[in-house]
Design a protein around this motif. Sequence first.
Motif, PDB file in Angstrom:
ATOM      1  N   ILE A 151       0.839  -1.197   0.000  1.00  0.00           N
ATOM      2  CA  ILE A 151       0.000   0.000   0.000  1.00  0.00           C
ATOM      3  C   ILE A 151       0.873   1.246   0.000  1.00  0.00           C
ATOM      4  CG2 ILE A 151      -1.701   1.342   1.300  1.00  0.00           C
ATOM      5  CD1 ILE A 151      -2.784  -1.353   2.365  1.00  0.00           C
ATOM      6  N   ALA A 152       1.885   1.236   0.859  1.00  0.00           N
ATOM      7  CA  ALA A 152       2.776   2.399   0.965  1.00  0.00           C
ATOM      8  C   ALA A 152       3.446   2.687  -0.374  1.00  0.00           C
ATOM      9  CB  ALA A 152       3.831   2.147   2.043  1.00  0.00           C
ATOM     10  N   GLN A 153       3.946   1.662  -1.033  1.00  0.00           N
ATOM     11  CA  GLN A 153       4.612   1.838  -2.329  1.00  0.00           C
ATOM     12  C   GLN A 153       3.642   2.358  -3.378  1.00  0.00           C
ATOM     13  OE1 GLN A 153       5.912  -2.193  -2.759  1.00  0.00           O
ATOM     14  NE2 GLN A 153       7.953  -1.798  -1.914  1.00  0.00           N
ATOM     15  N   ASN A 154       2.439   1.848  -3.372  1.00  0.00           N
ATOM     16  CA  ASN A 154       1.445   2.275  -4.354  1.00  0.00           C
ATOM     17  C   ASN A 154       1.029   3.727  -4.141  1.00  0.00           C
ATOM     18  OD1 ASN A 154       1.491  -0.222  -5.596  1.00  0.00           O
ATOM     19  ND2 ASN A 154      -0.196  -1.018  -4.376  1.00  0.00           N
ATOM     20  N   ILE A 155       0.833   4.121  -2.893  1.00  0.00           N
ATOM     21  CA  ILE A 155       0.486   5.514  -2.612  1.00  0.00           C
ATOM     22  C   ILE A 155       1.610   6.424  -3.097  1.00  0.00           C
ATOM     23  CG2 ILE A 155       0.142   7.220  -0.780  1.00  0.00           C
ATOM     24  CD1 ILE A 155      -1.423   5.053   0.752  1.00  0.00           C
ATOM     25  N   LYS A 156       2.830   6.051  -2.776  1.00  0.00           N
ATOM     26  CA  LYS A 156       3.974   6.857  -3.198  1.00  0.00           C
ATOM     27  C   LYS A 156       4.037   6.951  -4.730  1.00  0.00           C
ATOM     28  CE  LYS A 156       8.872   7.463  -2.246  1.00  0.00           C
ATOM     29  NZ  LYS A 156      10.011   6.960  -1.470  1.00  0.00           N
ATOM     30  N   LYS A 157       3.807   5.832  -5.402  1.00  0.00           N
ATOM     31  CA  LYS A 157       3.841   5.801  -6.871  1.00  0.00           C
ATOM     32  C   LYS A 157       2.804   6.764  -7.458  1.00  0.00           C
ATOM     33  CE  LYS A 157       1.799   2.417  -9.088  1.00  0.00           C
ATOM     34  NZ  LYS A 157       1.448   1.113  -9.652  1.00  0.00           N
ATOM     35  N   TYR A 158       1.579   6.670  -6.991  1.00  0.00           N
ATOM     36  CA  TYR A 158       0.515   7.527  -7.524  1.00  0.00           C
ATOM     37  C   TYR A 158       0.714   8.989  -7.126  1.00  0.00           C
ATOM     38  CZ  TYR A 158      -1.997   3.384  -9.073  1.00  0.00           C
ATOM     39  OH  TYR A 158      -2.356   2.217  -9.710  1.00  0.00           O
ATOM     40  N   ARG A 159       1.238   9.212  -5.923  1.00  0.00           N
ATOM     41  CA  ARG A 159       1.493  10.588  -5.476  1.00  0.00           C
ATOM     42  C   ARG A 159       2.549  11.236  -6.363  1.00  0.00           C
ATOM     43  NH1 ARG A 159       5.304  12.821  -2.532  1.00  0.00           N
ATOM     44  NH2 ARG A 159       6.137  10.875  -1.697  1.00  0.00           N
ATOM     45  N   LYS A 160       3.632  10.508  -6.623  1.00  0.00           N
ATOM     46  CA  LYS A 160       4.703  11.040  -7.463  1.00  0.00           C
ATOM     47  C   LYS A 160       4.218  11.244  -8.904  1.00  0.00           C
ATOM     48  CE  LYS A 160       8.630   9.735  -4.763  1.00  0.00           C
ATOM     49  NZ  LYS A 160       9.787  10.579  -4.840  1.00  0.00           N
ATOM     50  N   LYS A 161       3.365  10.345  -9.373  1.00  0.00           N
ATOM     51  CA  LYS A 161       2.791  10.467 -10.714  1.00  0.00           C
ATOM     52  C   LYS A 161       2.005  11.769 -10.847  1.00  0.00           C
ATOM     53  CE  LYS A 161       1.304   6.660 -13.500  1.00  0.00           C
ATOM     54  NZ  LYS A 161       0.405   5.525 -13.659  1.00  0.00           N
ATOM     55  N   LYS A 162       1.321  12.139  -9.752  1.00  0.00           N
ATOM     56  CA  LYS A 162       0.557  13.388  -9.724  1.00  0.00           C
ATOM     57  C   LYS A 162       1.438  14.598  -9.462  1.00  0.00           C
ATOM     58  CE  LYS A 162      -3.946  14.153  -8.246  1.00  0.00           C
ATOM     59  NZ  LYS A 162      -4.738  14.177  -9.435  1.00  0.00           N
ATOM     60  N   GLY A 163       2.672  14.348  -9.005  1.00  0.00           N
ATOM     61  CA  GLY A 163       3.605  15.440  -8.742  1.00  0.00           C
ATOM     62  C   GLY A 163       3.262  16.272  -7.516  1.00  0.00           C
ATOM     63  N   ILE A 164       2.752  15.611  -6.472  1.00  0.00           N
ATOM     64  CA  ILE A 164       2.430  16.343  -5.248  1.00  0.00           C
ATOM     65  C   ILE A 164       3.215  15.794  -4.063  1.00  0.00           C
ATOM     66  CG2 ILE A 164       0.128  17.079  -6.003  1.00  0.00           C
ATOM     67  CD1 ILE A 164      -1.086  14.788  -4.439  1.00  0.00           C
ATOM     68  N   SER A 165       3.366  16.630  -3.069  1.00  0.00           N
ATOM     69  CA  SER A 165       4.110  16.247  -1.865  1.00  0.00           C
ATOM     70  C   SER A 165       3.207  15.484  -0.897  1.00  0.00           C
ATOM     71  CB  SER A 165       4.627  17.513  -1.162  1.00  0.00           C
ATOM     72  OG  SER A 165       3.524  18.275  -0.671  1.00  0.00           O
ATOM     73  N   GLN A 166       3.825  14.882   0.103  1.00  0.00           N
ATOM     74  CA  GLN A 166       3.054  14.193   1.147  1.00  0.00           C
ATOM     75  C   GLN A 166       2.157  15.193   1.872  1.00  0.00           C
ATOM     76  OE1 GLN A 166       6.274  12.424   3.425  1.00  0.00           O
ATOM     77  NE2 GLN A 166       5.707  10.386   2.709  1.00  0.00           N
ATOM     78  N   ASP A 167       2.683  16.377   2.107  1.00  0.00           N
ATOM     79  CA  ASP A 167       1.919  17.416   2.796  1.00  0.00           C
ATOM     80  C   ASP A 167       0.687  17.798   1.982  1.00  0.00           C
ATOM     81  OD1 ASP A 167       1.464  19.372   4.869  1.00  0.00           O
ATOM     82  OD2 ASP A 167       2.186  20.890   3.461  1.00  0.00           O
TER      83      ASP A 167
END
Length: 65
Positions: free
Chosen positions: A2-18
């Motif tokens: 789950i963590a890897q997938n969230i990171k993958k999709y977040r980076k794909k969208k170009g947004i920070s964790q915040d």
Amino acid sequence: MIAQNIKKYRKKKGISQDKLSKLAGITYNTMIKIESGATLNPRVDTLRLVAKALDVTVDNLLNGK
């Protein structure tokens, strides 16, 4: 996974964790714990919020599809 997938999709969208935490309406600390894998089984409600913020399904977050 789950963590890897969230990171993958977040980076794909170009947004920070915040930014993702704000879009999902969860705390930054919770977002860090989920994405780092410290929280292995996040609540379904939390996953729904994160998925919606990323414009993906919960299934995408669970399975990476």
